[in-house]
Motif scaffolding. Structure first.
Motif, short mmCIF file in Angstrom:
data_model
loop_
_atom_site.label_atom_id
_atom_site.label_comp_id
_atom_site.label_asym_id
_atom_site.label_seq_id
_atom_site.Cartn_x
_atom_site.Cartn_y
_atom_site.Cartn_z
N ALA A 1 -6.52 -34.82 -39.54
CA ALA A 1 -5.53 -34.82 -38.44
C ALA A 1 -5.67 -33.59 -37.55
CB ALA A 1 -4.12 -34.90 -39.02
N GLY A 2 -6.52 -32.64 -37.96
CA GLY A 2 -6.77 -31.48 -37.10
C GLY A 2 -6.24 -30.15 -37.60
N ALA A 3 -5.62 -30.12 -38.79
CA ALA A 3 -5.12 -28.85 -39.32
C ALA A 3 -6.29 -27.97 -39.76
CB ALA A 3 -4.19 -29.09 -40.50
N THR A 4 -6.09 -26.65 -39.66
CA THR A 4 -7.12 -25.73 -40.17
C THR A 4 -6.61 -24.92 -41.36
OG1 THR A 4 -6.44 -24.03 -38.59
CG2 THR A 4 -8.29 -25.45 -37.95
N ARG A 5 -5.31 -25.03 -41.58
CA ARG A 5 -4.72 -24.25 -42.65
C ARG A 5 -3.83 -25.15 -43.49
NH1 ARG A 5 -1.77 -18.58 -41.26
NH2 ARG A 5 -0.62 -18.37 -43.19
N PHE A 6 -3.84 -24.92 -44.79
CA PHE A 6 -3.11 -25.79 -45.72
C PHE A 6 -2.30 -24.89 -46.64
CE2 PHE A 6 -2.83 -28.82 -49.30
CZ PHE A 6 -2.44 -29.96 -48.62
N GLU B 195 -2.46 -22.62 -33.70
CA GLU B 195 -2.95 -22.93 -35.06
C GLU B 195 -2.09 -24.04 -35.67
OE1 GLU B 195 -3.72 -20.18 -38.89
OE2 GLU B 195 -1.61 -20.42 -38.36
N LEU B 196 -2.74 -25.00 -36.30
CA LEU B 196 -2.01 -26.08 -36.96
C LEU B 196 -2.12 -25.88 -38.48
CD1 LEU B 196 -3.27 -29.15 -34.84
CD2 LEU B 196 -1.32 -27.63 -34.39
N ALA B 197 -0.97 -25.68 -39.11
CA ALA B 197 -0.93 -25.44 -40.56
C ALA B 197 -0.12 -26.55 -41.21
CB ALA B 197 -0.28 -24.08 -40.84
N THR B 198 -0.71 -27.22 -42.18
CA THR B 198 0.01 -28.30 -42.86
C THR B 198 0.58 -27.80 -44.18
OG1 THR B 198 -1.24 -30.05 -41.77
CG2 THR B 198 -0.26 -30.59 -43.90
N ASN C 244 2.06 -18.81 -31.78
CA ASN C 244 0.73 -19.44 -31.68
C ASN C 244 0.32 -20.17 -32.95
OD1 ASN C 244 0.28 -17.09 -33.09
ND2 ASN C 244 -1.54 -16.47 -31.95
N SER C 245 1.32 -20.65 -33.66
CA SER C 245 1.04 -21.43 -34.87
C SER C 245 2.25 -22.32 -35.12
CB SER C 245 0.82 -20.46 -36.04
OG SER C 245 0.63 -21.17 -37.24
N ILE C 246 2.00 -23.51 -35.67
CA ILE C 246 3.12 -24.40 -36.04
C ILE C 246 2.80 -25.06 -37.38
CG2 ILE C 246 3.97 -24.97 -33.72
CD1 ILE C 246 2.35 -27.60 -33.86
N LEU D 116 -1.91 -27.13 -24.12
CA LEU D 116 -2.29 -26.29 -25.27
C LEU D 116 -3.31 -27.07 -26.10
CD1 LEU D 116 1.30 -25.10 -26.26
CD2 LEU D 116 -0.48 -23.70 -25.16
N ARG D 117 -4.16 -26.34 -26.82
CA ARG D 117 -5.09 -27.03 -27.70
C ARG D 117 -5.05 -26.44 -29.10
NH1 ARG D 117 -8.43 -22.91 -26.54
NH2 ARG D 117 -8.56 -22.52 -24.33
N ALA D 118 -5.44 -27.28 -30.06
CA ALA D 118 -5.42 -26.83 -31.45
C ALA D 118 -6.57 -25.87 -31.70
CB ALA D 118 -5.57 -28.04 -32.37
N ARG D 119 -6.31 -24.83 -32.46
CA ARG D 119 -7.35 -23.88 -32.85
C ARG D 119 -8.36 -24.62 -33.72
NH1 ARG D 119 -7.56 -20.22 -37.35
NH2 ARG D 119 -9.02 -18.57 -36.82
N GLN D 120 -9.63 -24.35 -33.47
CA GLN D 120 -10.67 -25.01 -34.26
C GLN D 120 -11.03 -24.15 -35.47
OE1 GLN D 120 -11.76 -28.21 -33.32
NE2 GLN D 120 -9.99 -27.85 -31.98
N ALA D 121 -11.55 -24.80 -36.50
CA ALA D 121 -11.89 -24.07 -37.74
C ALA D 121 -13.01 -23.06 -37.47
CB ALA D 121 -12.34 -25.05 -38.79
#
Ligand code: SAM
Ligand code: DTB
Ligand code: SF4
Length: 333
Positions: free
Chosen positions: A108-113, A58-61, A300-302, A328-333
């Motif tokens: 940029a591909g984040a799903t969480r803010f 998971e990508l969190a900005t 599983n998140s950064i 590894l791949r980014a989690r999709q929304a």
């Protein structure tokens, strides 16, 4: 081959699907920390695969929507007024600027803010203003998270009604170590806010910081607090590595052995199998090999983006390259 049951640890009967009503004694958690490294990683990765896609991150900005000038004295924090760190105090960001940052994060591909504010506790009007920011972030198709300090009665409901998915409020350390790092509030204050968040039906994001001079037993104590939270452990668990900031009392803290940090991630994964375990602050100082071990251990998140709140984070290109190298791949929304 040695069977894992030969280790003097009575944990083999505990399944990875253990419910939160099954409490984790701190001794059992410390025993996990004490396992041979390969055994601990094997157990953690096995639990990880039972509950998550091991190739998905998971990508969190993060965005600091209100920076500096905080009246609390958290010894690790560059935003406290008590320490001379050169971080100027700012006002709450305007809606348009937050929308722009959310759009860029999404692109940029984040799903969480996640929006952070350096408050001890927001006032009613602050919560109303942040609720508007939450609506703005949600409108961009992102999950919304906020971390604003201690919440009073009704605040969590207001944020929930605006669409907030997660509230971040960290326990940060073992209760027995907390007084060494913060004097302006106590552990129970943190637990009270977490109860309010849960009571409103907002998902809990709660973790801590490793590398502040705590003992292994105290790291186990932090994990025990998180894993035993009632009525269930947090949905999201950020494990931060202390970022040593000049001017803070922890600026010259000796380095933690990196394997001890990886162990903490592994133990969090084993004790909180369904949670997102976020490899949080400290990645810029960590190196790719240690990060890879953390993913193997169940992270599983950064945090994704060039900045955390006031300190640096690996840039987007570096993280994209690291994920690609590791398959590894980014989690999709
Ligand atoms: N003021 C609010 C609060 O304390 O809950 C929200 C913002 S506060 C900066 C959020 C979290 O950032 C802290 O609980 C702590 O875990 C983390 N943090 C702050 N400074 C840090 C540092 N130097 N290294 C690692 N984590 C840090
Ligand atoms: C969390 O557990 N870590 C983030 C987020 N939640 C708010 C903050 C890390 C801050 C690191 C120091 C800084 O950049 O000021
Ligand atoms: Fe303030 Fe939060 Fe920093 Fe503590 S961690 S000084 S409460 S901004």
């Amino acid at each position: 081959m040695q069977a894992s049951t030969e280790h003097p640890v009575h944990l083999v009967s505990r399944t990875s699907t253990a419910r939160a009503d099954e409490r984790w004694p701190v001794e059992d958690i410390e025993a996990l920390f004490d396992l041979p490294f390969a055994e601990l990683l094997h157990r953690a990765h096995t639990v990880h695969r039972e509950h998550h896609d091991p190739h998905e991150i998971e990508l969190a900005t993060l965005l600091s929507v209100k920076t500096g000038g905080c009246p609390e004295d958290c010894a690790y924090c560059p935003q406290s007024v008590h320490f001379d760190t050169g971080v100027p105090a700012g006002k709450l960001m305007a809606v348009d600027a937050v929308r722009e940052a959310a759009r860029a994060a999404r692109a940029a591909g984040a799903t969480r803010f996640c929006m952070g504010a350096a408050w001890r506790a927001p006032k009613d009007r602050d919560v109303e203003a942040v609720a508007e920011l939450v609506r703005t972030v949600k409108a961009e198709g992102l999950e919304a998270c906020a971390t604003l300090g201690m919440l009073a009665e009704g605040h969590a409901e207001q944020l929930r009604d605006a669409g907030l998915d997660y509230y971040n409020h960290n326990l940060d350390s073992d209760p027995g170590f907390y007084g060494d790092i913060v004097s302006t509030r106590d552990y129970q204050d943190r637990l009270d806010t977490l109860q309010r968040v849960r009571g409103a039906g907002v998902k809990v994001c709660c973790g801590g910081i490793v590398g502040m001079g705590e003992s292994r037993r105290q790291r186990a104590g932090l994990i025990a607090q998180l894993a035993n939270l009632e009525p269930d452990y947090p949905e999201s668990v950020p494990i931060n590595h202390l970022v040593k900031v000049a001017g803070t009392p922890l600026a010259d803290e000796p380095d933690l052995d990196p394997f001890e940090f990886v162990r903490t991630i592994a133990v969090a994964r084993i004790t909180m199998p369904r949670a997102k375990v976020r490899l949080s602050a400290g990645r810029q100082q960590m190196g790719e090999a240690v990060q890879a071990l953390c993913f193997q251990a169940g992270a599983n998140s950064i945090f994704y983006g060039d900045k955390l709140l006031t300190t640096g984070n690996p840039d987007v290109a570096a993280d994209q390259a690291l994920l690609a190298k590791l398959g590894l791949r980014a989690r999709q929304a």
